[in-house]
Design a protein around this motif. Structure first.
Motif, PDB file in Angstrom:
ATOM      1  N   MET A   1     -98.055 -40.501   5.471  1.00  0.00           N
ATOM      2  CA  MET A   1     -97.967 -39.566   4.356  1.00  0.00           C
ATOM      3  C   MET A   1     -96.725 -38.721   4.504  1.00  0.00           C
ATOM      4  O   MET A   1     -96.509 -38.100   5.519  1.00  0.00           O
ATOM      5  CB  MET A   1     -99.208 -38.680   4.326  1.00  0.00           C
ATOM      6  CG  MET A   1     -99.173 -37.584   3.290  1.00  0.00           C
ATOM      7  SD  MET A   1    -100.764 -36.788   3.056  1.00  0.00           S
ATOM      8  CE  MET A   1    -101.375 -36.634   4.723  1.00  0.00           C
ATOM      9  N   LYS A   2     -95.890 -38.712   3.493  1.00  0.00           N
ATOM     10  CA  LYS A   2     -94.683 -37.898   3.516  1.00  0.00           C
ATOM     11  C   LYS A   2     -95.058 -36.420   3.571  1.00  0.00           C
ATOM     12  O   LYS A   2     -95.956 -35.971   2.878  1.00  0.00           O
ATOM     13  CB  LYS A   2     -93.844 -38.156   2.263  1.00  0.00           C
ATOM     14  CG  LYS A   2     -93.379 -39.605   2.121  1.00  0.00           C
ATOM     15  CD  LYS A   2     -92.268 -39.911   3.065  1.00  0.00           C
ATOM     16  CE  LYS A   2     -91.717 -41.306   2.806  1.00  0.00           C
ATOM     17  NZ  LYS A   2     -90.641 -41.659   3.711  1.00  0.00           N
ATOM     18  N   HIS A 281    -106.743 -36.348   7.440  1.00  0.00           N
ATOM     19  CA  HIS A 281    -105.956 -37.536   7.145  1.00  0.00           C
ATOM     20  C   HIS A 281    -105.370 -38.122   8.429  1.00  0.00           C
ATOM     21  O   HIS A 281    -105.448 -39.334   8.667  1.00  0.00           O
ATOM     22  CB  HIS A 281    -104.833 -37.186   6.170  1.00  0.00           C
ATOM     23  CG  HIS A 281    -104.007 -38.356   5.752  1.00  0.00           C
ATOM     24  ND1 HIS A 281    -104.249 -39.064   4.594  1.00  0.00           N
ATOM     25  CD2 HIS A 281    -102.936 -38.957   6.337  1.00  0.00           C
ATOM     26  CE1 HIS A 281    -103.365 -40.043   4.487  1.00  0.00           C
ATOM     27  NE2 HIS A 281    -102.550 -40.000   5.531  1.00  0.00           N
ATOM     28  N   TYR A 286    -110.383 -40.503   5.911  1.00  0.00           N
ATOM     29  CA  TYR A 286    -109.704 -40.468   4.622  1.00  0.00           C
ATOM     30  C   TYR A 286    -110.572 -39.942   3.484  1.00  0.00           C
ATOM     31  O   TYR A 286    -110.081 -39.245   2.598  1.00  0.00           O
ATOM     32  CB  TYR A 286    -109.171 -41.851   4.287  1.00  0.00           C
ATOM     33  CG  TYR A 286    -108.155 -42.366   5.288  1.00  0.00           C
ATOM     34  CD1 TYR A 286    -107.031 -41.614   5.597  1.00  0.00           C
ATOM     35  CD2 TYR A 286    -108.331 -43.588   5.935  1.00  0.00           C
ATOM     36  CE1 TYR A 286    -106.095 -42.068   6.525  1.00  0.00           C
ATOM     37  CE2 TYR A 286    -107.411 -44.050   6.861  1.00  0.00           C
ATOM     38  CZ  TYR A 286    -106.301 -43.288   7.159  1.00  0.00           C
ATOM     39  OH  TYR A 286    -105.390 -43.744   8.065  1.00  0.00           O
ATOM     40  N   TYR A 308    -100.757 -35.608  -4.471  1.00  0.00           N
ATOM     41  CA  TYR A 308    -100.010 -36.686  -3.817  1.00  0.00           C
ATOM     42  C   TYR A 308    -100.687 -37.069  -2.499  1.00  0.00           C
ATOM     43  O   TYR A 308    -100.893 -38.252  -2.199  1.00  0.00           O
ATOM     44  CB  TYR A 308     -98.570 -36.256  -3.570  1.00  0.00           C
ATOM     45  CG  TYR A 308     -97.763 -37.313  -2.851  1.00  0.00           C
ATOM     46  CD1 TYR A 308     -97.037 -38.260  -3.564  1.00  0.00           C
ATOM     47  CD2 TYR A 308     -97.730 -37.373  -1.463  1.00  0.00           C
ATOM     48  CE1 TYR A 308     -96.305 -39.240  -2.918  1.00  0.00           C
ATOM     49  CE2 TYR A 308     -97.006 -38.353  -0.801  1.00  0.00           C
ATOM     50  CZ  TYR A 308     -96.300 -39.275  -1.529  1.00  0.00           C
ATOM     51  OH  TYR A 308     -95.597 -40.250  -0.873  1.00  0.00           O
ATOM     52  N   ASN A 309    -101.025 -36.059  -1.694  1.00  0.00           N
ATOM     53  CA  ASN A 309    -101.674 -36.337  -0.419  1.00  0.00           C
ATOM     54  C   ASN A 309    -103.040 -36.995  -0.618  1.00  0.00           C
ATOM     55  O   ASN A 309    -103.453 -37.854   0.165  1.00  0.00           O
ATOM     56  CB  ASN A 309    -101.826 -35.042   0.368  1.00  0.00           C
ATOM     57  CG  ASN A 309    -100.484 -34.448   0.740  1.00  0.00           C
ATOM     58  OD1 ASN A 309     -99.476 -35.142   0.766  1.00  0.00           O
ATOM     59  ND2 ASN A 309    -100.468 -33.158   1.013  1.00  0.00           N
ATOM     60  N   CYS A 312    -102.552 -40.595  -1.088  1.00  0.00           N
ATOM     61  CA  CYS A 312    -102.332 -41.277   0.188  1.00  0.00           C
ATOM     62  C   CYS A 312    -103.657 -41.541   0.907  1.00  0.00           C
ATOM     63  O   CYS A 312    -103.870 -42.626   1.449  1.00  0.00           O
ATOM     64  CB  CYS A 312    -101.418 -40.433   1.067  1.00  0.00           C
ATOM     65  SG  CYS A 312     -99.723 -40.282   0.472  1.00  0.00           S
ATOM     66  N   SER A 313    -104.540 -40.553   0.903  1.00  0.00           N
ATOM     67  CA  SER A 313    -105.826 -40.729   1.574  1.00  0.00           C
ATOM     68  C   SER A 313    -106.675 -41.785   0.881  1.00  0.00           C
ATOM     69  O   SER A 313    -107.292 -42.642   1.536  1.00  0.00           O
ATOM     70  CB  SER A 313    -106.576 -39.396   1.626  1.00  0.00           C
ATOM     71  OG  SER A 313    -105.910 -38.464   2.442  1.00  0.00           O
ATOM     72  N   SER A 340     -90.340 -40.902  -2.451  1.00  0.00           N
ATOM     73  CA  SER A 340     -91.562 -40.907  -1.652  1.00  0.00           C
ATOM     74  C   SER A 340     -92.565 -41.920  -2.189  1.00  0.00           C
ATOM     75  O   SER A 340     -93.184 -42.661  -1.432  1.00  0.00           O
ATOM     76  CB  SER A 340     -92.191 -39.512  -1.633  1.00  0.00           C
ATOM     77  OG  SER A 340     -91.335 -38.590  -1.009  1.00  0.00           O
ATOM     78  N   ASP A 344     -93.243 -44.456   0.801  1.00  0.00           N
ATOM     79  CA  ASP A 344     -94.298 -43.951   1.679  1.00  0.00           C
ATOM     80  C   ASP A 344     -95.236 -45.088   2.089  1.00  0.00           C
ATOM     81  O   ASP A 344     -95.890 -45.702   1.245  1.00  0.00           O
ATOM     82  CB  ASP A 344     -95.091 -42.856   0.953  1.00  0.00           C
ATOM     83  CG  ASP A 344     -95.984 -42.071   1.904  1.00  0.00           C
ATOM     84  OD1 ASP A 344     -96.373 -42.617   2.942  1.00  0.00           O
ATOM     85  OD2 ASP A 344     -96.279 -40.908   1.594  1.00  0.00           O
ATOM     86  N   ASP A 346     -98.108 -45.031   3.314  1.00  0.00           N
ATOM     87  CA  ASP A 346     -99.504 -44.758   2.978  1.00  0.00           C
ATOM     88  C   ASP A 346     -99.877 -45.321   1.613  1.00  0.00           C
ATOM     89  O   ASP A 346    -101.056 -45.566   1.339  1.00  0.00           O
ATOM     90  CB  ASP A 346     -99.766 -43.249   2.981  1.00  0.00           C
ATOM     91  CG  ASP A 346     -99.808 -42.671   4.382  1.00  0.00           C
ATOM     92  OD1 ASP A 346     -99.570 -43.433   5.342  1.00  0.00           O
ATOM     93  OD2 ASP A 346    -100.075 -41.472   4.523  1.00  0.00           O
ATOM     94  N   LEU A 347     -98.897 -45.512   0.751  1.00  0.00           N
ATOM     95  CA  LEU A 347     -99.158 -46.003  -0.601  1.00  0.00           C
ATOM     96  C   LEU A 347     -98.882 -47.500  -0.755  1.00  0.00           C
ATOM     97  O   LEU A 347     -98.909 -48.021  -1.867  1.00  0.00           O
ATOM     98  CB  LEU A 347     -98.312 -45.216  -1.610  1.00  0.00           C
ATOM     99  CG  LEU A 347     -98.562 -43.706  -1.672  1.00  0.00           C
ATOM    100  CD1 LEU A 347     -97.568 -43.044  -2.620  1.00  0.00           C
ATOM    101  CD2 LEU A 347     -99.985 -43.408  -2.092  1.00  0.00           C
TER     102      LEU A 347
END
Length: 363
Positions: A1-2, A281, A286, A308-309, A312-313, A340, A344, A346-347
């Motif tokens: 995660m950025k 996270h 998650y 945004y976060n 990611c989760s 991002s 990223d 995470d995505l």
């Protein structure tokens, strides 16, 4: 995660008990022709880094700026050209003033310069001298009755010029409360980290030194276990630091418990929700992280980063639909870092979805 979108992820805001209406402290770095490079660059690095490590919501801990007699470029140590942010005629009043060493005679021999320094020193919460910067404060009578230090080769001269001060060689820095004097060159970093520890707590100072990869040997009495020495940290701030320390030592459950206790007292504490989400996270919890980020998103200031976060989760937790929805919510809330979204890791699980590409194309 950025980590670029939620300063609260880096930590764990310290709140001001002394200045509730204004958290950010002005830090004036004094520059003049002949100033020693590391004398000013070291403290500037410390305060600038700490500023981003200890925000209070959208307010940074420190507003760091350079001040000189005029806005004309000065030459530091004979080879570095520096353009000041302000002249003494228009500089903001400092809460902390840093007086570095070098050719200080260009300051002490200029009545206009010294008038500004006197006004700034009188009004500041703290004065930090580096190396021969102590001579500037000494000329104003500000060292009388204090234990002080300076660059080792200037110790005899300081003692001779200011006999009412107790000049102590071999000290890295000496804290008299308002006035902190430091020895030469790199010692300004130690004094600055010490002041950060006193102002915002040891956790912030330790993280600043870690970021700088600086081998700091802090004095034990600046530890956050003595809250009276950390006047700008209220009880909540100290608890958040306690949670951060627990997390770093591997006791995630303890850190989560502390966050839950804080949120039990104030369920609307968006900063605590954000830092809890980050903690969960990083622990790969998650679903819980996404829930915490959802609570943080109720705050206007945190909304874009929190969504945004949350995306990611959700993405790492395997919930593609909710992840895409959170991305859309983040963009609606003002998230604009297209890079991002595109990089990223995470995505990665949702990046091939047509809907994701459509969302990214909106940025």
């Amino acid at each position: 995660m950025k980590r670029i979108m939620a300063i609260a992820l880096l930590l764990f805001a310290a709140e001001s008990a002394l200045a509730a209406e204004r958290y950010t402290r002005n830090v004036a770095i004094v520059l003049y022709n002949g100033v020693e490079v590391l004398d000013w660059a070291g403290p500037a690095e410390v305060f600038a880094a700490a500023s981003h490590i200890a925000p209070n919501g959208s307010d940074y801990a420190f507003n760091v700026y350079a001040v000189s007699k005029t806005r004309a470029p000065i030459v530091s140590q004979g080879f570095v050209d520096v353009t000041p942010d302000y002249a003494i005629a228009d500089a903001p009043a400092p809460d902390i003033i840093v007086l570095p060493g070098g050719g200080t005679g260009s300051v002490t021999g200029d009545p206009e310069w010294m008038a500004w320094v006197k006004t700034s020193v009188d009004g500041a919460e703290n004065v930090l001298t580096v190396c021969t910067g102590a001579f500037v404060v000494g000329k104003l009578g500000g060292l009388d009755g204090l234990d002080v230090t300076t660059w080792y080769a200037a110790v005899p001269q300081l003692a001779e010029q200011f006999p009412n001060a107790d000049v102590q060689p071999g000290r890295r820095f000496i804290d008299n409360g308002k006035v902190i004097t430091t020895a030469g060159v790199s010692a300004g970093i130690d004094g600055s980290l010490h002041l950060v520890a006193k102002t915002l707590g040891r956790w912030v100072a330790d993280r600043t030194a870690e970021y700088m990869e600086y081998a700091w040997a802090p004095q034990s009495y600046s530890s956050s276990k003595y809250p009276q020495l950390n006047p700008r940290l209220d009880a909540r701030g100290r608890r958040l630091q306690e949670a951060a320390i627990a997390a770093r030592s591997g006791d995630v459950d303890r850190a989560v418990t502390i966050h839950r206790e804080i949120l039990g007292a104030d369920a609307g504490d968006a900063t605590a929700w954000m830092s809890l989400g980050n903690l969960l996270h990083e622990s790969k919890r998650y679903r819980e992280a996404a829930e915490a980020f959802g609570e943080a998103a109720k705050s206007k200031e945190q909304r874009a980063g929190a969504f945004y976060n949350q995306a990611c989760s959700y993405a790492l937790g395997g919930d593609r639909e909710k992840a895409l929805g959170a991305v859309g919510n983040a963009i609606e809330a003002g998230f604009s870092a297209k890079g991002s979204l595109e990089t990223d890791p995470d995505l990665a699980s949702i990046r091939d979805d047509t809907r994701f590409k459509q969302l990214a194309a909106r940025l």
